[in-house]
Design an enzyme around this catalytic site. Structure first.
Site, PDB file in Angstrom:
ATOM      1  CG  HIS A  10      -2.106  -0.834   0.900  1.00 63.09           C
ATOM      2  ND1 HIS A  10      -3.025  -1.352   2.252  1.00 63.09           N
ATOM      3  CD2 HIS A  10      -2.714  -0.901  -0.138  1.00 63.09           C
ATOM      4  CE1 HIS A  10      -3.943  -1.962   1.588  1.00 63.09           C
ATOM      5  NE2 HIS A  10      -3.715  -1.836   0.177  1.00 63.09           N
ATOM      6  NE  ARG A  54      -3.738  -3.245 -10.885  1.00 67.14           N
ATOM      7  CZ  ARG A  54      -2.821  -2.784 -11.461  1.00 67.14           C
ATOM      8  NH1 ARG A  54      -2.722  -1.368 -11.502  1.00 67.14           N
ATOM      9  NH2 ARG A  54      -1.875  -3.568 -12.089  1.00 67.14           N
ATOM     10  NE  ARG A  95      -8.487  -5.809 -12.440  1.00 69.42           N
ATOM     11  CZ  ARG A  95      -7.121  -5.861 -12.024  1.00 69.42           C
ATOM     12  NH1 ARG A  95      -6.189  -6.278 -12.868  1.00 69.42           N
ATOM     13  NH2 ARG A  95      -6.743  -5.517 -10.868  1.00 69.42           N
ATOM     14  CD  GLU A 123      -5.233 -10.771 -15.512  1.00 68.84           C
ATOM     15  OE1 GLU A 123      -4.476 -10.252 -14.933  1.00 68.84           O
ATOM     16  OE2 GLU A 123      -6.318 -11.309 -14.994  1.00 68.84           O
ATOM     17  CG  ASN A 139       1.721  -6.704 -14.224  1.00 68.19           C
ATOM     18  OD1 ASN A 139       2.477  -6.478 -14.980  1.00 68.19           O
ATOM     19  ND2 ASN A 139       0.855  -5.999 -13.597  1.00 68.19           N
ATOM     20  CG  ASP A 140      -1.885 -11.862 -12.896  1.00 68.53           C
ATOM     21  OD1 ASP A 140      -1.198 -12.536 -12.168  1.00 68.53           O
ATOM     22  OD2 ASP A 140      -2.461 -11.086 -12.746  1.00 68.53           O
ATOM     23  NE  ARG A 142       1.303  -9.764 -10.139  1.00 65.55           N
ATOM     24  CZ  ARG A 142       0.444  -9.046 -10.498  1.00 65.55           C
ATOM     25  NH1 ARG A 142      -0.386  -9.826 -11.135  1.00 65.55           N
ATOM     26  NH2 ARG A 142       0.304  -7.737 -10.287  1.00 65.55           N
ATOM     27  CB  CYS A 156      -2.989  -2.512 -18.741  1.00 71.25           C
ATOM     28  SG  CYS A 156      -3.829  -4.208 -18.363  1.00 71.25           S
TER      29      CYS A 156
END
Ligand code: PEP
Ligand code: MG
Length: 599
Positions: A207, A311, A348, A446, A469-470, A480, A517
């Site tokens: 965070h 997100r 999303r 993904e 990323n995924d 990851r 993205c």
């Protein structure tokens, strides 16, 4: 532009014989130049003291008073968060808020005071430590990060109980270094105009990193050894893009970074929300990834062409019922749609599971391959999926909204979402809610299966977005978030790039727009490879946009295609990186995006 603070520069060359470089993970870009301030949390000592029977009620009252004060303080932090980050960001304080009201936590504390005659401080410390330990040893990265927040709350409650100093103070205009920081710390420090921050622990998904990016604060996390290398008031340069801290920099290093900082600021000033044209006249669209409502201002500041990925998990972080309600979601999505104007906002659907906490108790052996994203939503259609789609349909009446489906594997999952969109649009019609049923539904690529079946998905979806990323995690079978295998995780692996190409080509053949993205879109060395593979729309966290725009504008796509072809044939990711760096050295001005690598 990096902060509202006055940056304090210094003369190089005094003190130690040469500069010291400490590397970590760059989690929020930008350059800060200033002096270091080591921030340490003073933990009050807690000793076991026996409370006499007649003093038990006083001790319980002391506990309640400390809880009230902590709540009031959290309220103040929340109002700064609201002001600086926007209304929805206060969810980041959810772990602390929840604990302050949790009877499962406070019940045993009260019981120990009442029955065991322990002091409030001792009882609290013991109970909270037990909770924290359990969280710290959890396999869930998200939960482990919450442990830091609980530790902070414990410290503050103890300070209140002992009526000690409570406010965290820092030297104004400094770069903060700490073992760990919480999101609340960062928000508090903003009032003292901190320039940037470094933590010895933590990573990109914490965070603190998200808040640092939202506040435009350059930040480096996971800088092991930083606390041994730096002293209070040391002059330092913090490079949030490369994840580097330079302590006692040499005069020439300082000069390069000052130039770099000036260049970065001038890029931001020139930022415009228009497609970037490459040197051979190809148009590239650059959009923003946003995690919070606050970053909506950043669309203008950094010249994003709308939102490429919003997100929505943060809305649900607090796990409180009201956060799931349709009306609240509608208000957030409507703001995103309005701020994105004609460029539109890709929002999303809730991507829960994996490393992201579910708003209800659930445990799995293998969460990344388990109940994640659309799988959760389709199993919880009534309380999660339908309200979210209704909120999105309603927000679509105020702008251009696109819905992105996270983690699909089967075409059926997409068809089902479409059916529900149609059903809910009809219902909204009968309920007299204004809405727009023309809601494009896209697929986040993904899972390798989707990339392999890209032609079918491109036919069935309104758009495709590559979640690199995924995708990288699943193609390379590398978690990851696992430090131990982090050096094996690289989106520039030829196998990942091959799938990116496949998706881009399938999109072209079906006339379905494709964007990317994942984080790799903000990696300057990766950009020519991606452009060479045919990616024409990229969405990145806003502070990366100025540099990305600059690099894209200096790229010749025809030349980049040669690099991409070589990358696809390369044996491994290391080789691709090596070639990409050499290509950048050859094709871009030496000072395009960073001081030289030898620093
Ligand atoms: C991705 O996987 O590339 C992505 C954009 O989603 P997240 O990082 O939120 O999983
Ligand atoms: Mg993802």
């Amino acid at each position: 532009m990096s902060t509202s603070a006055t940056e304090v520069d210094f003369d190089a060359g005094d003190g130690r014989p040469d500069e010291t470089v400490v590397d970590g993970i760059g989690v929020a870009p930008g350059i800060a130049i200033g002096t270091m301030h080591r921030y340490q949390v003073a933990r009050p000592e807690v000793t076991r003291t026996h409370v006499e029977a007649e003093a038990v009620d006083d001790e319980l009252a002391l506990l309640d008073d400390a809880l009230d004060r902590a709540e009031q303080e959290l309220d103040r932090v929340r109002s700064v968060a609201r002001e600086r980050l926007g209304a929805d960001e206060t969810a980041i304080l959810a772990a602390q808020e929840m604990m302050l009201r949790d009877d499962e936590v406070l019940g045993p504390v009260r019981q120990r005071i009442r029955d065991e005659h322990e002091s409030a401080a001792h009882a609290l410390s013991n109970v909270l430590r037990g909770h924290r330990r359990r969280i710290e040893t959890s396999d869930d990265e998200y939960l482990r990060e919450r442990a830091t927040e609980l530790e902070e709350l414990e410290t503050r409650l103890l300070q209140f109980l002992q009526r000690g100093k409570t406010a965290a103070t820092i030297q104004p205009n400094s770069i903060i270094v700490a073992d760990r920081l919480t999101a609340a710390d960062l928000i508090r420090f903003q009032r003292h105009d901190m320039l940037g921050c470094v933590t010895a622990r933590g990573g990109e998904t914490s965070h603190v990193s998200i808040v640092a990016r939202a506040l435009n604060l350059p930040a480096v996390a996971g800088a092991e050894g930083i606390l041994d290398a730096v002293e209070d008031h040391d002059p330092v340069i913090l490079d949030g893009r490369r994840g580097r801290i330079i302590i006692q920099p040499r005069a020439d290093t300082l000069e390069q970074y000052r130039e770099q900082r000036t260049r970065h600021r001038s890029l931001i000033e020139k930022a415009e929300a228009a497609p970037v044209t490459t040197t051979d006249d190809c148009q590239v669209t650059l959009r923003a990834n946003v995690d919070f409502g606050e970053t909506l201002d950043a669309l203008d500041t950094y010249g994003a062409e709308g939102i490429g990925l919003m997100r929505t998990e943060v809305l649900f972080l607090s796990g409180r019922e009201e956060s799931l309600r349709e009306q609240r979601q509608y208000e957030v999505y409507r703001k995103a749609a309005e701020a994105s104007g004609t460029h539109g906002a890709t929002i999303r659907l809730l991507d829960l599971g994996g490393d992201k906490m579910l708003p209800f108790p659930h445990e799995e052996e293998n969460p990344f391959l388990g109940w994640r994203g659309i799988r959760v939503l389709l199993d919880r259609e009534d309380d999660l999926l339908r309200p979210q789609l209704r909120a999105l349909l309603r927000a679509n009446a105020h702008g251009t909204v696109r819905v992105l489906v996270p983690m699909p594997t089967h075409l059926d999952e997409l068809h089902r979402v479409r059916t529900i969109v149609t059903e809910e649009a009809e219902r909204l019609g009968t309920e007299d809610y204004s809405h727009d049923a023309d809601l494009p539904v896209g697929v986040l690529v993904e899972v390798p299966a989707v990339a392999l079946q890209a032609p079918q998905f491109a036919e069935a979806a309104d758009f495709l977005s590559i979640g690199s990323n995924d995708l990288t995690q699943y193609v390379l079978a590398v978690d990851r978030g696992n430090d131990r295998v982090a050096d094996r995780y690289d989106a520039l692996h030829p196998a990942v790039l091959g799938l990116v190409k496949r998706v881009v080509e399938a999109g072209r053949a079906a006339d379905t727009p494709v964007s990317l993205c994942g984080e790799v879109g903000g990696d300057v060395h990766a950009l020519p490879v991606l452009l060479g593979l045919g990616v024409e729309t990229i969405s990145v966290s806003p502070p990366y946009l100025p540099t990305v725009k600059h690099v894209v504008g200096a790229t010749n796509v025809a030349d980049a295609q040669t690099l991409a072809a070589e990358a696809l044939d390369a044996p491994d990711a290391g080789n691709v990186r090596h070639r990409a760096r050499a290509w950048c050295d050859e094709h871009y001005e030496a000072d395009l995006f960073a001081p030289s690598e030898e620093l």
